[in-house]
Motif scaffolding. Sequence first.
Motif, short mmCIF file in Angstrom:
data_model
loop_
_atom_site.label_atom_id
_atom_site.label_comp_id
_atom_site.label_asym_id
_atom_site.label_seq_id
_atom_site.Cartn_x
_atom_site.Cartn_y
_atom_site.Cartn_z
N ASP A 112 0.81 -1.22 0.00
CA ASP A 112 0.00 0.00 0.00
C ASP A 112 0.85 1.27 0.00
N LEU A 113 2.01 1.25 0.63
CA LEU A 113 2.89 2.42 0.64
C LEU A 113 3.44 2.68 -0.75
N PHE A 114 3.91 1.64 -1.42
CA PHE A 114 4.38 1.77 -2.80
C PHE A 114 3.27 2.26 -3.72
N GLU A 115 2.09 1.66 -3.61
CA GLU A 115 0.97 2.05 -4.47
C GLU A 115 0.61 3.52 -4.26
N ALA A 116 0.65 4.00 -3.03
CA ALA A 116 0.36 5.41 -2.76
C ALA A 116 1.40 6.32 -3.41
N ALA A 117 2.66 5.92 -3.37
CA ALA A 117 3.72 6.70 -4.01
C ALA A 117 3.54 6.71 -5.53
N ARG A 118 3.21 5.56 -6.10
CA ARG A 118 3.03 5.47 -7.56
C ARG A 118 1.81 6.27 -8.00
N THR A 119 0.74 6.22 -7.23
CA THR A 119 -0.45 7.01 -7.55
C THR A 119 -0.14 8.50 -7.49
#
Length: 130
Positions: free
Chosen positions: A4-11
Amino acid sequence: MSRDLFEAARTAMARCHAPYSKFPVGAAIRDADGRIHAGANIEVISFPEGWCAETTAISHMIMAGGHRIREVAVVAEKLELCPPCGGCRQRLAEFADADTLVHLCDAEGVRQTMRMDELLPFAFETEVIG
């Protein structure tokens, strides 16, 4: 690191405003309470007066009442590893501990993880209020 942390950064990276450099960057912070705060780089025509993704994420954390960074993820569209710039390293260190994890990501996920004291071994130290 949770996905979820990676996905938030990518978003966040997808929402950047980088019309001059064409270099999108996203960052996401997990604070001490487990909340995620994301940010993207924002450029303005009066270069270098824009701000970095990490700075935006820190701002969101502070405005949401957070004070400490547990971990951070940084992703750039055009680099496999995009460590924070020197100024952002010190900004992150202001709200992090020596063992705070910093995840350097590409578009697919984490490629390298290091501790804050490895990323910035001689950070200025201050007493943290809060």
